[in-house]
Design an enzyme around this catalytic site. Structure first.
Site, PDB file in Angstrom:
ATOM      1  N   LYS A 174       0.824  -1.215   0.000  1.00 38.42           N
ATOM      2  CA  LYS A 174       0.000   0.000   0.000  1.00 38.42           C
ATOM      3  C   LYS A 174       0.855   1.261   0.000  1.00 38.42           C
ATOM      4  O   LYS A 174       2.066   1.227   0.236  1.00 38.42           O
ATOM      5  CB  LYS A 174      -0.954  -0.018   1.194  1.00 38.42           C
ATOM      6  CG  LYS A 174      -2.126  -0.966   0.986  1.00 38.42           C
ATOM      7  CD  LYS A 174      -3.201  -0.788   2.044  1.00 38.42           C
ATOM      8  CE  LYS A 174      -4.444  -1.617   1.704  1.00 38.42           C
ATOM      9  NZ  LYS A 174      -5.498  -1.488   2.744  1.00 38.42           N
ATOM     10  N   ARG A 181      -3.869 -10.040   4.887  1.00 39.47           N
ATOM     11  CA  ARG A 181      -4.392  -9.958   3.525  1.00 39.47           C
ATOM     12  C   ARG A 181      -3.256  -9.469   2.631  1.00 39.47           C
ATOM     13  O   ARG A 181      -2.785  -8.338   2.783  1.00 39.47           O
ATOM     14  CB  ARG A 181      -5.588  -8.997   3.464  1.00 39.47           C
ATOM     15  CG  ARG A 181      -6.221  -8.857   2.077  1.00 39.47           C
ATOM     16  CD  ARG A 181      -7.389  -7.873   2.123  1.00 39.47           C
ATOM     17  NE  ARG A 181      -8.049  -7.784   0.840  1.00 39.47           N
ATOM     18  CZ  ARG A 181      -7.686  -6.963  -0.153  1.00 39.47           C
ATOM     19  NH1 ARG A 181      -6.635  -6.153   0.009  1.00 39.47           N
ATOM     20  NH2 ARG A 181      -8.348  -6.941  -1.294  1.00 39.47           N
TER      21      ARG A 181
END
Length: 274
Positions: free
Chosen positions: A217, A251
């Protein structure tokens, strides 16, 4: 704390942290290597992830990257239906979660495709008032499947208050299998993302399993001044921190590396108990 999830009548233990592999049935997700648009490609990617250590496959048909392109309900339904059905045919026993903010998509994925978990990104996608969050919570209750609730609050205090309020609402509905996702990358500055990660263990006061989705991210590649495809090492570092602070599910886009990370952290923590 020991947790289990009820997956269609069989229990998935979270005593050992689980790895959730990400498959995006989209043409525009921020990390190109997570995209898979044909049914064969989806099935092959899911099989590779399972072989590398994933127990959950998370499938989405609507990219939530910054500056995402809106996708119509029929198009998202088409993408998710094909991808979920493909994985279920190829891997009958794997746990599938559907990543969406639309109750209609979640219902279709569970009833038609055989998805097992609803991963609700609606709280952070467009902001409260533009998504049907209450409808999604009720859909999870009606379908009797585990529900991942994602927060988009900027601080630990606000995240705790948000979870406390809406977890109680779900419990009042009679729903028990709830997983908390603090929503790294949603509604937070770079500094707020790191402040929340530094205090992640504080969320354990809610006595519910924690999912951390931090893989490649912007909080990693912006901090390191690199691109998403160069952010694997940074992802592994932060996944290590998340596991040490109590994450129950990671995740990730890179399953093999996450599984290795889990193995080393688990060995370290077990060694510390001797």
């Amino acid at each position: 704390m020991d947790y289990t999830l009820n997956i269609r009548g069989r229990l998935l233990s979270l005593d050992t942290p689980q790895i959730m592999g990400v498959i995006n049935a989209t043409p525009d997700s921020f990390y190109a290597d997570s995209r898979a648009q044909t049914e064969d490609e989806v099935a092959r990617r899911a099989q590779k992830m399972v072989d590398e250590g994933a127990t959950i496959i998370d499938i989405g048909g609507f990219s939530t990257r910054p500056g995402y392109t809106d996708v119509s309900l029929p198009e998202e339904m088409k993408r998710v239906r094909a991808a979920v059905s493909s994985v279920r045919r190829a891997l009958p026993q794997v746990v599938i979660s559907v990543d969406t903010f639309r109750p209609e998509v979640a219902r279709m994925a569970v009833l038609e495709g055989g998805a097992d978990i609803i991963n609700d990104v609606g709280w952070g996608l467009k902001g409260w008032g533009e998504t049907d969050a209450y409808g999604m919570m009720d859909m999870a209750r009606r379908l009797s499947v585990p529900y991942i609730m994602m927060a988009a609050q900027p601080t630990l205090r606000d995240t705790l208050l948000f979870f406390a309020e809406y977890v109680q609402q779900m419990r009042d509905m009679g729903h028990k299998d709830i997983i908390l996702d603090p929503g790294f990358g949603f509604g937070k500055t770079l500094e707020q993302n790191y402040a929340l990660l530094a205090s992640l263990e504080e969320l354990q006061v809610l006595e519910l399993p924690l999912l951390v989705g931090i893989s490649r991210k912007s909080m990693i590649y912006r901090q390191l001044n690199c691109k998403p495809y160069e952010a694997l090492n940074g992802t592994t570092v932060l996944n290590t921190i998340a596991l040490m602070k109590g994450a129950n599910i990671l995740r990730v886009h890179d399953v093999k590396e996450a599984a290795e990370c889990r193995s080393l952290v688990t060995a370290t923590m077990m060694g510390g108990e001797r």
